[in-house]
Structures are given as structure tokens and as C-alpha cells.
Scaffold this active site. Structure first.
Site, PDB file in Angstrom:
ATOM      1  N   GLU A 164       0.875  -1.176   0.000  1.00  0.00           N
ATOM      2  CA  GLU A 164       0.000   0.000   0.000  1.00  0.00           C
ATOM      3  C   GLU A 164       0.904   1.215   0.000  1.00  0.00           C
ATOM      4  O   GLU A 164       1.798   1.329   0.841  1.00  0.00           O
ATOM      5  CB  GLU A 164      -0.925  -0.017   1.224  1.00  0.00           C
ATOM      6  CG  GLU A 164      -1.898  -1.193   1.229  1.00  0.00           C
ATOM      7  CD  GLU A 164      -2.758  -1.311  -0.026  1.00  0.00           C
ATOM      8  OE1 GLU A 164      -3.045  -0.279  -0.671  1.00  0.00           O
ATOM      9  OE2 GLU A 164      -3.126  -2.440  -0.394  1.00  0.00           O
TER      10      GLU A 164
ATOM     11  N   CYS B  92      -1.460   8.658   4.261  1.00  0.00           N
ATOM     12  CA  CYS B  92      -1.508   8.335   2.831  1.00  0.00           C
ATOM     13  C   CYS B  92      -2.830   8.807   2.247  1.00  0.00           C
ATOM     14  O   CYS B  92      -2.934   9.115   1.073  1.00  0.00           O
ATOM     15  CB  CYS B  92      -1.350   6.844   2.641  1.00  0.00           C
ATOM     16  SG  CYS B  92      -2.564   5.921   3.566  1.00  0.00           S
TER      17      CYS B  92
HETATM   18  N1  LIG Z   1      -1.549   3.304   1.083  1.00  0.00           N
HETATM   19  C1  LIG Z   1      -1.390   3.126   2.378  1.00  0.00           C
HETATM   20  O1  LIG Z   1      -2.113   2.386   3.033  1.00  0.00           O
HETATM   21  C2  LIG Z   1      -0.299   3.878   3.087  1.00  0.00           C
HETATM   22  C3  LIG Z   1      -0.310   3.957   4.476  1.00  0.00           C
HETATM   23  C4  LIG Z   1       0.705   4.662   5.120  1.00  0.00           C
HETATM   24  C5  LIG Z   1       1.690   5.304   4.387  1.00  0.00           C
HETATM   25  N2  LIG Z   1       1.659   5.220   3.031  1.00  0.00           N
HETATM   26  C6  LIG Z   1       2.668   5.915   2.224  1.00  0.00           C
HETATM   27  O2  LIG Z   1       3.918   5.839   2.882  1.00  0.00           O
HETATM   28  C7  LIG Z   1       4.704   6.976   2.582  1.00  0.00           C
HETATM   29  C8  LIG Z   1       5.196   7.603   3.862  1.00  0.00           C
HETATM   30  O3  LIG Z   1       5.834   6.660   4.674  1.00  0.00           O
HETATM   31  P1  LIG Z   1       7.424   6.564   4.757  1.00  0.00           P
HETATM   32  O4  LIG Z   1       8.024   7.914   4.679  1.00  0.00           O
HETATM   33  O5  LIG Z   1       7.730   5.719   5.941  1.00  0.00           O
HETATM   34  O6  LIG Z   1       7.731   5.797   3.402  1.00  0.00           O
HETATM   35  P2  LIG Z   1       9.125   5.255   2.858  1.00  0.00           P
HETATM   36  O7  LIG Z   1       8.844   4.634   1.538  1.00  0.00           O
HETATM   37  O8  LIG Z   1      10.190   6.261   2.952  1.00  0.00           O
HETATM   38  O9  LIG Z   1       9.531   4.109   3.919  1.00  0.00           O
HETATM   39  C9  LIG Z   1       8.700   2.993   4.142  1.00  0.00           C
HETATM   40  C10 LIG Z   1       9.574   1.830   4.558  1.00  0.00           C
HETATM   41  O10 LIG Z   1      10.392   1.452   3.463  1.00  0.00           O
HETATM   42  C11 LIG Z   1      11.742   1.413   3.886  1.00  0.00           C
HETATM   43  N3  LIG Z   1      12.603   1.761   2.755  1.00  0.00           N
HETATM   44  C12 LIG Z   1      12.926   2.996   2.310  1.00  0.00           C
HETATM   45  N4  LIG Z   1      13.742   2.895   1.240  1.00  0.00           N
HETATM   46  C13 LIG Z   1      13.939   1.572   1.015  1.00  0.00           C
HETATM   47  C14 LIG Z   1      14.688   0.826   0.060  1.00  0.00           C
HETATM   48  N5  LIG Z   1      15.393   1.427  -0.897  1.00  0.00           N
HETATM   49  N6  LIG Z   1      14.655  -0.519   0.129  1.00  0.00           N
HETATM   50  C15 LIG Z   1      13.924  -1.137   1.091  1.00  0.00           C
HETATM   51  N7  LIG Z   1      13.189  -0.478   2.020  1.00  0.00           N
HETATM   52  C16 LIG Z   1      13.190   0.846   1.974  1.00  0.00           C
HETATM   53  C17 LIG Z   1      11.821   2.413   5.027  1.00  0.00           C
HETATM   54  O11 LIG Z   1      12.952   2.176   5.840  1.00  0.00           O
HETATM   55  C18 LIG Z   1      10.516   2.165   5.724  1.00  0.00           C
HETATM   56  O12 LIG Z   1      10.599   1.055   6.576  1.00  0.00           O
HETATM   57  C19 LIG Z   1       3.791   7.916   1.809  1.00  0.00           C
HETATM   58  O13 LIG Z   1       4.064   7.805   0.445  1.00  0.00           O
HETATM   59  C20 LIG Z   1       2.401   7.377   2.131  1.00  0.00           C
HETATM   60  O14 LIG Z   1       1.436   7.697   1.172  1.00  0.00           O
HETATM   61  C21 LIG Z   1       0.708   4.516   2.370  1.00  0.00           C
HETATM   62  N1  LIG Z   2      -6.528   4.573   8.004  1.00  0.00           N
HETATM   63  C1  LIG Z   2      -6.007   5.773   7.471  1.00  0.00           C
HETATM   64  C2  LIG Z   2      -5.041   5.555   6.328  1.00  0.00           C
HETATM   65  C3  LIG Z   2      -3.666   5.298   6.718  1.00  0.00           C
HETATM   66  C4  LIG Z   2      -2.657   5.936   5.817  1.00  0.00           C
HETATM   67  O1  LIG Z   2      -1.659   6.459   6.234  1.00  0.00           O
HETATM   68  C5  LIG Z   2      -7.058   6.749   7.011  1.00  0.00           C
HETATM   69  O2  LIG Z   2      -7.960   6.451   6.246  1.00  0.00           O
HETATM   70  O3  LIG Z   2      -6.951   7.878   7.423  1.00  0.00           O
END
Ligand SMILES: NC(=O)c1ccc[n+]([C@@H]2O[C@H](COP(=O)([O-])OP(=O)(O)OC[C@H]3O[C@@H](n4cnc5c(N)ncnc54)[C@H](O)[C@@H]3O)[C@@H](O)[C@H]2O)c1
Ligand SMILES: N[C@@H](CCC=O)C(=O)O
Length: 548
Positions: free
Chosen positions: A298, A332
Site C-alpha cells: 500500500e 496516505c
Molecule cells: N496506502 C497506504 O495504506 C499507506 C499507508 C501509510 C503510508 N503510506 C505511504 O507511505 C509513505 C510515507 O511513509 P514513509 O516515509 O515511511 O515511506 P518510505 O517509503 O520512505 O519508507 C517505508 C519503509 O520502506 C523502507 N525503505 C525505504 N527505502 C527503502 C529501500 N530502498 N529498500 C527497502 N526499504 C526501503 C523504510 O525504511 C521504511 O521502513 C507515503 O508515500 C504514504 O502515502 C501509504
Molecule cells: N486509516 C487511514 C489511512 C492510513 C494511511 O496512512 C485513514 O484512512 O486515514
């Protein structure tokens, strides 16, 4: 594994919220837990390998985002050989864990939910506040309600999945489907922004009988470690879950290079997920794995509100402010592009929006309880957002209606900002900033069709979106027209705040595999079903009746 009854799970319901109003017992208890945790900082966080704390010589730091001088934790970072040991001990633990009955596995997570609801509620919230910069309410809905809901509803959805059995049995035959755990281990990679998501990235595959390596985000190590400890206290066997913070690339590489890598369970940014998919894909092409690994991710969003001129303006404004600025826009699901009809804009939307945003107080969560907006998570995010604000300040296509400043003297604070542009293809409508910046486009009332095109195709995401309209025919048209623009689609409500058990969460396109966290669908990605045909009748003749 004997089984002498069909067990019924306890009734599964959403965790009731606590509201932390003035003079409430919960406010007092939370503040006490926060102060206690604060007095222990900086904490030292080891790896958790085979249930044992393991120290390494490579130390990382998690800092407090609203006071970056404060070190929250020094955590030990795993190298490739530590990861290798963690994988081997997980595979060893798998033998017993996957042979436990579902009731025993479910009991672990129901107990963990109970522990978080009671004994650890305030500690986990405090860790999420200090480490990830949430205010009280944002911590309650994440580190209490949502994680508890994930753990309980996962049990309900797993039980429902197990009950899906073949509808037909020919005479003398009993057909059954077994939902086997995956052959190998699951690699769970957590984001910084939701303690609940980090917990569920591990818990969902574990519940289905898998073993998991959990790599926490560098910016959520403390809260993720507390969740790991709670799972062990709840009875999870040592080794079923391994806690391996460390360099993201090195830890991931060690997992992806292993023959028994069976699944990636990822939440984070789109680019990282794409790159991980690419690595796994290349390894699959080289025949590196026992099975085809499942890839569940996600990722990012650029979520929208579309306000039709029939909308109730006040409600649309309030929902817009909450969706864009709660937790500093670091969800997100956060709103980051608003399309509003000229009539609504001029009939009060603009004035109310600007007034509400200017009234939002920015600051550390407990310094002043009326602070609504806190810090962004780290220096990288602050610099990126500050750069955006600097660019738009001199951009003739963008008008700054509110906010526009950033201050990192003590913490990473970015003002809630509203940007107006007449160019709907400007970058502010395309790039996920993951901060408190809202882009606004005002459309003419009679150009709804064109606006739907903009909403649907200005960027490659498809996570969340809302429409605001009182006219039901318009509601129906927009819902159909925007069918693929959002995996979570809201009518007259904000595009954030999905509740487990109510709105399973996730999006498609560049936003992820849309397997829906908080549903049975995602659990089905962590099993490898086996069809069993059990025949009671004896075979007697080789020839068919038609041969005779
Ligand atoms: N769609 C969803 O349900 C959802 C929910 C929460 C967050 N997000 C997304 O997450 C992002 C924010 O979170 P973040 O800053 O922690 O994201 P990020 O991608 O920077 O990091 C997420 C994870 O990936 C790891 N990571 C980073 N680079 C990597 C690599 N090259 N190889 C392997 N692992 C790696 C990080 O250490 C961390 O554990 C936003 O884009 C947000 O939209 C999505
Ligand atoms: N459950 C959250 C989504 C998490 C994403 O970061 C919402 O809908 O606000």
C-alpha cells in the site's frame, strides 16, 4: 493438534474511543505515561531475534520530530548476517507456529488487542506522540483504536476465510480447502506514519500461520518495538516474529536473496515499492525462490475532494480542513487537491477555508493541548516541504492563501498552507508532498465533465477521494465517473479516517496492490490454499460406461 469443538470467536466490535476531555481520567493517565516515557529517554532498542535481545555495533538514532535535539531511542541495526540468523530462526519457529490451531493463534492477537486496550494503551500512544509527533487524538485513533481493531477484526476475517469451503461433494466424497501458510517467511516493511499499520503488517500474516521478519521504519522504531514486545507478552512464540531494524537496503537485500522469501508486506512510498517489486521480479526470473513470492503493498496518494455547487458548504469546509491538516497531512489518505465549484467558492467556501486554516495552532502536542498541527517527521520531509513553499512563493501560477512558512528551530514545523492555482496541471496537483499543503482549483459550475477528467487523470495515484453534493443524481454520476480514481471513495465525508470493520483500506494504480488492509482479502494473500479430495468409494473399473 487435536480439535474437539468448533470454537466461536468472542463478538468482535470496534474499540470504543476515549476522548481525553478536560479533567478526564484518561487525559491524566496519558499525560502521566508520556512523562514517564519522556523521563526514560533516550531508550536503547536492540534487535529481537528468536525472542532474544541482540545488540550490534551499528547504532541508529530516532529523534523527536517536535524537538530534534531530543534523542528518543538509540537502536541497534541489523547487518546481513544478523538478518540471515533471524531468517533461520523464523523458519525454525515456523514448524510449531503453523501447527498451532487457529484458536491458539487467534488467542495471541486477541490478547495483544486486550493488552493494548488496557495495560499498554497510554504507553503505546505516548511512544507514538514522542517518536512520530502525533497529538493526543491522532495517537488515540492510531496507536489505540486502529491497532486494536486490526488485531480483532483480522481474527474475524480469518475465521470467515477458513469457513469458505467447496459447495459440492459428490456421493462418497468429502471436499475440503485448507488455507496453508506460505512456504517460507514474510518480510514486513513498516512506514513511519501509523503505529497500527506497522503492527498489522506483521500481525496479518502471522495470524494466518506465517513467520515474519519486521523491519521498522527508522522513524517509528520505538512504537514498533513496543508492539513487538506486546505480541511476545501475548504468547507469540519466540522466533515467529523477528524484529530487525537496520539499513533498509541491506536488510531488504538479505531477505530478497533468500530462497525461502515468500512474501513482501509493505506500506510506504510508491517509488520504494516499485523498486522492491523490480528486485523481486528479477530474482523470480532467475529462479531464486522456492515459490512465487506474494507482493502486497500500500503506497502513496494524491487524494481529492470535489465540491459540487449543491454541496453543504460548512460541512465540506470542515471536512476539507480535517482531511488536509490532521497529522500534518502525513496520512496516505490525506487530502492534497481540492476541486471546488465557483459558486461554492464564492458563496463562503474560500473565506471559511482560509479563516479555519489560519486559526489552526501549530506546535508540540503537549506543550499546548490546543495545538492541532504538529511537526513533520524528519529533516528530509521538512526540507522537501520548505522547498515547495519557497518555489510557490515566486511562482506566478500559484497564490498562497494561507500559511507558506516553515520553522525548524526546535522541531520540524510547517504551517498549514493553502495554494490556489488556475493551472490544474501544475505540479502541486501531481506530486505527493506528504505534508500540510493543500492545492486548490476552482472550476466553473458547468464544467463538471472536464473536472472529472482532471480528478481522474492528473496524476497516477488512486487512493482516496471524496465528493460533496446534495443533488443525488450528481452524486450517482460522479460516483460512476470516478470509479477508478479512488480505492476509498467518500460521499459527503472527508477522504481520511477509514475505520477497520467499516471501510477496508487501500487503492490501486500507483497507490498499491489494493488488497485492502482490515479485510479478509488481504489475509487471503498470505495463504496458499490446498484442495483436498477425500474419497470413500472404491474404484472398480478402468473403462468408462461409454467404452462398453
Ligand atoms: N496506502 C497506504 O495504506 C499507506 C499507508 C501509510 C503510508 N503510506 C505511504 O507511505 C509513505 C510515507 O511513509 P514513509 O516515509 O515511511 O515511506 P518510505 O517509503 O520512505 O519508507 C517505508 C519503509 O520502506 C523502507 N525503505 C525505504 N527505502 C527503502 C529501500 N530502498 N529498500 C527497502 N526499504 C526501503 C523504510 O525504511 C521504511 O521502513 C507515503 O508515500 C504514504 O502515502 C501509504
Ligand atoms: N486509516 C487511514 C489511512 C492510513 C494511511 O496512512 C485513514 O484512512 O486515514
Amino acid at each position: 493438534m487435536s480439535k474437539f469443538a468448533e470454537f466461536q470467536l468472542p463478538v468482535i466490535k470496534n474499540e470504543p474511543p476515549k476522548h481525553y476531555g478536560p479533567n478526564s481520567a484518561e487525559r491524566e493517565q496519558l499525560i502521566a505515561a508520556y512523562k514517564e516515557l519522556e523521563s526514560q529517554l533516550p531508550l536503547s532498542i536492540p534487535l529481537g531475534v528468536n525472542g532474544k535481545d541482540v545488540q550490534t555495533s551499528d547504532i541508529g538514532e530516532q529523534r523527536c520530530p517536535f524537538n530534534h535535539k531530543k534523542i528518543v531511542a538509540r537502536y541497534h541495526r541489523a547487518n546481513a548476517s544478523d538478518v540471515q540468523k533471524a531468517i533461520e530462526s523464523a523458519l525454525e519457529a515456523k514448524k510449531e507456529w503453523e501447527n498451532l490451531s487457529f484458536a491458539d493463534r487467534a488467542a495471541v492477537f486477541l490478547k495483544a488487542a486486550h493488552l493494548i486496550s488496557t495495560k499498554y494503551r497510554y504507553k503505546l500512544m505516548a511512544a507514538t506522540m514522542i517518536g512520530q509527533g502525533k497529538n493526543i487524538w491522532q495517537a488515540e485513533i492510531d496507536a489505540a483504536m486502529e491497532i486494536i481493531d486490526f488485531l480483532r477484526f483480522d481474527c474475524k476475517y480469518a475465521s470467515e476465510l477458513y469457513s469458505v469451503q467447496p459447495p459440492e461433494n459428490s456421493l462418497g466424497v468429502w471436499n475440503r480447502t485448507e488455507y496453508r501458510p506460505l512456504e517460507g517467511f514474510v518480510y514486513a516493511v513498516t512506514p513511519f506514519n501509523f503505529t497500527a499499520i506497522g503492527g498489522n503488517l506483521a500481525a496479518a500474516p502471522l495470524l494466518m500461520g506465517n513467520v515474519v521478519l519486521m523491519k521498522p521504519s527508522d522513524y517509528a522504531v520505538l512504537s514498533n518495538r513496543i508492539v513487538y514486545d506486546i505480541f511476545l507478552e501475548a504468547g507469540l512464540p519466540a522466533g515467529a516474529l523477528q524484529f530487525v531494524p537496520g539499513d533498509a537496503i541491506e536488510v531488504s537485500k538479505a531477505c530478497f536473496n533468500h530462497y525461502d522469501f515468500a512474501a513482501l508486506h509493505f506500506t510506504g512510498s510508491t517509488n520504494v515499492f516499485r523498486s522492491l517489486w523490480g528486485i523481486i521480479g528479477e530474482n523470480v526470473a532467475q529462479g531464486k525462490y522456492r515459490t512465487y513470492p506474494k507482493i502486497v503493498g500500500e503506497t502513496g496518494g494524491k487524494n481529492f475532494h470535489l465540491v459540487h455547487h449543491s454541496a453543504q458548504i460548512r460541512s465540506a469546509v470542515v471536512n476539507t480542513v480535517r482531511a488536509a491538516y490532521e497529522y500534518q497531512g502525513q496520512k496516505c489518505s490525506a487530502l492534497s487537491r481540492l476541486y471546488v465549484s465557483r459558486t461554492s467558492w464564492e458563496a463562503g467556501f474560500r473565506d471559511q477555508l482560509v479563516q479555519e486554516v489560519k486559526a489552526l495552532k501549530v506546535g508540540a502536542p503537549l506543550e499546548d493541548l490546543s495545538n492541532f498541527v504538529g511537526p513533520v517527521i524528519h529533516r528530509g520531509s521538512f526540507d522537501k516541504l520548505k522547498g515547495v513553499l519557497e518555489r510557490v512563493a515566486t511562482d506566478s501560477e500559484v497564490e498562497v492563501l494561507a500559511g507558506g512558512k516553515a520553522d525548524d528551530s526546535t522541531g520540524y514545523f510547517v504551517e498549514p498552507t493553502v495554494l490556489l492555482s488556475k493551472n490544474p496541471n501544475h505540479d502541486i496537483f501531481k506530486t505527493e508532498f506528504f505534508g500540510p499543503i493543500l492545492a486548490v482549483y476552482v472550476f466553473e459550475d458547468d464544467s463538471l465533465e472536464q473536472v472529472c477528467d482532471l480528478v481522474d487523470s492528473t496524476n497516477s495515484y488512486g487512493l482516496t477521494g471524496s465528493i460533496f453534493a446534495q443533488d443525488r443524481i450528481v452524486v450517482r454520476k460522479l460516483a460512476e465517473r470516478l470509479r477508478n480514481a479512488a480505492g476509498n471513495f467518500y460521499i459527503n465525508d472527508k477522504c481520511t479516517g477509514a475505520v477497520v470493520g467499516e471501510q477496508p483500506f487501500g487503492g490501486a494504480r500507483a497507490s498499491g496492490t489494493n488488497d485492502k488492509a482490515g479485510s479478509g482479502m488481504i489475509l487471503s494473500r498470505f495463504v496458499s490454499p490446498r484442495s483436498v479430495k477425500d474419497t470413500f468409494a472404491y474404484a472398480e473399473s478402468v473403462l468408462y460406461p461409454s467404452n462398453i
